[in-house]
Design a protein around this motif. Structure first.
Motif, PDB file in Angstrom:
ATOM      1  N   SER A  10     -16.101  -8.565  -3.696  1.00  0.00           N
ATOM      2  CA  SER A  10     -16.906  -7.356  -3.527  1.00  0.00           C
ATOM      3  C   SER A  10     -18.143  -7.341  -4.434  1.00  0.00           C
ATOM      4  O   SER A  10     -18.199  -8.029  -5.461  1.00  0.00           O
ATOM      5  N   VAL A  12     -20.498  -4.255  -6.278  1.00  0.00           N
ATOM      6  CA  VAL A  12     -20.687  -2.817  -6.509  1.00  0.00           C
ATOM      7  C   VAL A  12     -22.032  -2.596  -7.188  1.00  0.00           C
ATOM      8  O   VAL A  12     -22.480  -3.428  -7.983  1.00  0.00           O
ATOM      9  N   VAL A  17     -16.838  -5.108 -10.862  1.00  0.00           N
ATOM     10  CA  VAL A  17     -15.634  -5.653 -10.216  1.00  0.00           C
ATOM     11  C   VAL A  17     -16.116  -6.794  -9.313  1.00  0.00           C
ATOM     12  O   VAL A  17     -17.324  -6.962  -9.108  1.00  0.00           O
ATOM     13  N   GLY A  18     -15.198  -7.552  -8.774  1.00  0.00           N
ATOM     14  CA  GLY A  18     -15.536  -8.589  -7.796  1.00  0.00           C
ATOM     15  C   GLY A  18     -16.588  -9.558  -8.306  1.00  0.00           C
ATOM     16  O   GLY A  18     -16.512 -10.056  -9.430  1.00  0.00           O
ATOM     17  N   VAL A  39     -17.834  -6.756   0.475  1.00  0.00           N
ATOM     18  CA  VAL A  39     -18.249  -5.357   0.674  1.00  0.00           C
ATOM     19  C   VAL A  39     -19.416  -5.104  -0.275  1.00  0.00           C
ATOM     20  O   VAL A  39     -19.583  -5.824  -1.267  1.00  0.00           O
ATOM     21  N   HIS A  44     -16.431   1.029  -7.646  1.00  0.00           N
ATOM     22  CA  HIS A  44     -15.091   0.635  -7.186  1.00  0.00           C
ATOM     23  C   HIS A  44     -14.363   1.846  -6.602  1.00  0.00           C
ATOM     24  O   HIS A  44     -14.758   3.001  -6.827  1.00  0.00           O
ATOM     25  N   THR A  45     -13.280   1.549  -5.856  1.00  0.00           N
ATOM     26  CA  THR A  45     -12.653   2.598  -5.052  1.00  0.00           C
ATOM     27  C   THR A  45     -11.721   3.503  -5.862  1.00  0.00           C
ATOM     28  O   THR A  45     -11.093   4.397  -5.302  1.00  0.00           O
ATOM     29  N   GLY A  46     -11.661   3.278  -7.166  1.00  0.00           N
ATOM     30  CA  GLY A  46     -10.883   4.169  -8.026  1.00  0.00           C
ATOM     31  C   GLY A  46     -11.638   5.452  -8.366  1.00  0.00           C
ATOM     32  O   GLY A  46     -11.047   6.417  -8.868  1.00  0.00           O
ATOM     33  N   TYR A  82     -11.296  -9.175  -3.407  1.00  0.00           N
ATOM     34  CA  TYR A  82     -11.183  -7.962  -2.583  1.00  0.00           C
ATOM     35  C   TYR A  82     -11.711  -8.129  -1.158  1.00  0.00           C
ATOM     36  O   TYR A  82     -12.840  -8.556  -0.932  1.00  0.00           O
ATOM     37  N   VAL A 113      -5.936  -9.518  -3.890  1.00  0.00           N
ATOM     38  CA  VAL A 113      -6.190  -8.140  -4.329  1.00  0.00           C
ATOM     39  C   VAL A 113      -5.648  -7.144  -3.291  1.00  0.00           C
ATOM     40  O   VAL A 113      -6.191  -7.017  -2.195  1.00  0.00           O
ATOM     41  N   PHE A 224      -8.349  -0.534 -16.966  1.00  0.00           N
ATOM     42  CA  PHE A 224      -9.559  -1.251 -16.558  1.00  0.00           C
ATOM     43  C   PHE A 224      -9.498  -1.627 -15.085  1.00  0.00           C
ATOM     44  O   PHE A 224      -8.433  -1.941 -14.571  1.00  0.00           O
ATOM     45  N   VAL A 225     -10.626  -1.624 -14.437  1.00  0.00           N
ATOM     46  CA  VAL A 225     -10.736  -2.145 -13.066  1.00  0.00           C
ATOM     47  C   VAL A 225     -11.752  -3.280 -13.133  1.00  0.00           C
ATOM     48  O   VAL A 225     -12.792  -3.142 -13.780  1.00  0.00           O
ATOM     49  N   THR A 227     -10.876  -6.297 -14.306  1.00  0.00           N
ATOM     50  CA  THR A 227     -10.363  -7.289 -15.254  1.00  0.00           C
ATOM     51  C   THR A 227      -9.581  -8.389 -14.532  1.00  0.00           C
ATOM     52  O   THR A 227      -9.591  -9.550 -14.965  1.00  0.00           O
ATOM     53  N   GLY A 228      -8.926  -8.031 -13.405  1.00  0.00           N
ATOM     54  CA  GLY A 228      -8.210  -9.046 -12.619  1.00  0.00           C
ATOM     55  C   GLY A 228      -9.198 -10.056 -12.053  1.00  0.00           C
ATOM     56  O   GLY A 228      -8.934 -11.261 -12.036  1.00  0.00           O
ATOM     57  N   ASP A 229     -10.350  -9.558 -11.599  1.00  0.00           N
ATOM     58  CA  ASP A 229     -11.385 -10.442 -11.036  1.00  0.00           C
ATOM     59  C   ASP A 229     -11.962 -11.347 -12.127  1.00  0.00           C
ATOM     60  O   ASP A 229     -12.212 -12.532 -11.913  1.00  0.00           O
TER      61      ASP A 229
HETATM   62  C1  LIG Z   1     -14.462  -2.751  -4.622  1.00  0.00           C
HETATM   63  C2  LIG Z   1     -13.360  -3.322  -5.472  1.00  0.00           C
HETATM   64  N1  LIG Z   1     -13.345  -4.636  -5.763  1.00  0.00           N
HETATM   65  C3  LIG Z   1     -12.373  -5.180  -6.536  1.00  0.00           C
HETATM   66  C4  LIG Z   1     -11.365  -4.415  -7.071  1.00  0.00           C
HETATM   67  C5  LIG Z   1     -10.305  -5.120  -7.887  1.00  0.00           C
HETATM   68  O1  LIG Z   1     -10.367  -4.880  -9.210  1.00  0.00           O
HETATM   69  P1  LIG Z   1      -9.333  -5.589 -10.221  1.00  0.00           P
HETATM   70  O2  LIG Z   1     -10.029  -6.758 -10.804  1.00  0.00           O
HETATM   71  O3  LIG Z   1      -9.019  -4.538 -11.231  1.00  0.00           O
HETATM   72  O4  LIG Z   1      -8.150  -6.025  -9.430  1.00  0.00           O
HETATM   73  C6  LIG Z   1     -11.350  -3.051  -6.785  1.00  0.00           C
HETATM   74  C7  LIG Z   1     -10.292  -2.210  -7.335  1.00  0.00           C
HETATM   75  O5  LIG Z   1     -10.294  -0.998  -7.198  1.00  0.00           O
HETATM   76  C8  LIG Z   1     -12.385  -2.491  -5.993  1.00  0.00           C
HETATM   77  O6  LIG Z   1     -12.418  -1.189  -5.709  1.00  0.00           O
END
Ligand SMILES: Cc1ncc(COP(=O)(O)O)c(C=O)c1O
Ligand SMILES: Nc1ncnc2c1ncn2[C@@H]1O[C@H](COP(=O)(O)OP(=O)(O)O)[C@@H](O)[C@H]1O
Length: 245
Positions: A10, A12, A17-18, A39, A44-46, A82, A113, A224-225, A227-229
């Protein structure tokens, strides 16, 4: 020598993120990064609100076609994150298969994801697509605990469960599996979060075994959002630079 990554994740506008989390760290660590934005969202979608566009399978094909026409479709790594759409993910699968044919030593790093903390944040119908089509192609898989449980249908409540789940994930395809975060208690106390990794190793006598590592990570008191990416991108980078470590 140049090492080129195709990163399909993704984008943003606000935040990280992404591809916003992965591209810059990979570049700093010496990689050429070709990024496709699955996308483009405002954030992010949180957040309570998010707006934006989702790349369709056809649009993904058009971008890939352009890369192919110029004969610049040779990659050392593919990194995916994502995605919200079945046909998009199936097109990613086709692209990975084609690129692996072109370069048999290509490494596919897959962050499946789907969700966190017991809730999915992508549509539920993506689970069978990940399980049956995407994960079998992955060389390195980086699910969090919830995603690993979804993919295997097994709950993780102990370290033994986690090892069994990582073994089931190996059986699906990937040689390296990392549970990026778990709810398991750390031996170092509740200020640490536990991540686990498992790698299939072929011994000199030809038998295959798993090397398991357990990481206790100092916990920051925040959620955190992205951090997985970042984790998946850095795992790609450091396993490339230190393949035997
Ligand atoms: C647009 C988008 N990309 C990626 C992620 C993944 O984030 P994470 O690295 O925390 O898994 C999210 C999580 O909400 C998201 O909304
Ligand atoms: N609260 C936190 N404190 C310290 N490190 C964290 C924290 N949350 C995430 N991390 C780091 O980010 C990595 C990825 O974990 P996480 O964000 O849970 O993955 P995912 O986004 O896939 O659920 C962890 O292995 C850890 O290194």
């Amino acid at each position: 020598m140049e090492c080129r990554v195709l990163s399909i994740q993704s984008h943003v506008v606000r935040g990280y993120v992404g591809n916003k989390s992965a591209t810059f760290p990979l570049q700093v660590l010496g990689f050429e990064v070709d990024s496709i934005n699955s996308v483009q969202f405002s954030n992010h979608t949180g957040y309570s609100h998010w707006k934006g566009q989702v790349l369709t399978a056809d649009e993904l094909n058009v971008l890939y076609e352009g890369i192919k026409l110029n004969k610049v479709n040779r990659y050392d790594y593919i990194l995916t994150g994502y995605s919200r759409d079945t046909s998009f993910l199936m097109t990613v699968v086709d692209i990975i298969q084609e690129l692996k044919k072109a370069n048999p030593s290509l490494v596919y790093v897959c962050d499946p994801v789907m969700g966190d903390q017991g809730a999915m944040y992508v549509p539920e119908y993506l689970l069978p697509v990940y399980r049956d089509n995407v994960v079998p192609l992955a060389d390195i898989l980086t699910p969090n605990q919830f995603e690993a449980e979804l993919l295997t249908g097994r709950k993780i409540t102990t370290e033994e469960d986690a090892v069994e789940v990582m073994d089931l994930l190996h059986k699906m395809g990937p040689e390296t599996v990392v549970l990026t975060s778990t709810d398991l208690p750390s031996r170092r106390g509740d200020q640490f979060l536990v991540a686990l990794g498992s790698q299939k190793i072929v011994k000199p006598d030809g038998t295959v075994t798993s090397q398991i590592i357990c990481m206790d990570i100092p916990k920051v008191d925040a959620v955190f959002v992205g951090t997985g990416d970042l984790f998946a991108a850095l795992l790609l980078a450091w396993t490339h630079h230190y393949p035997k470590d």
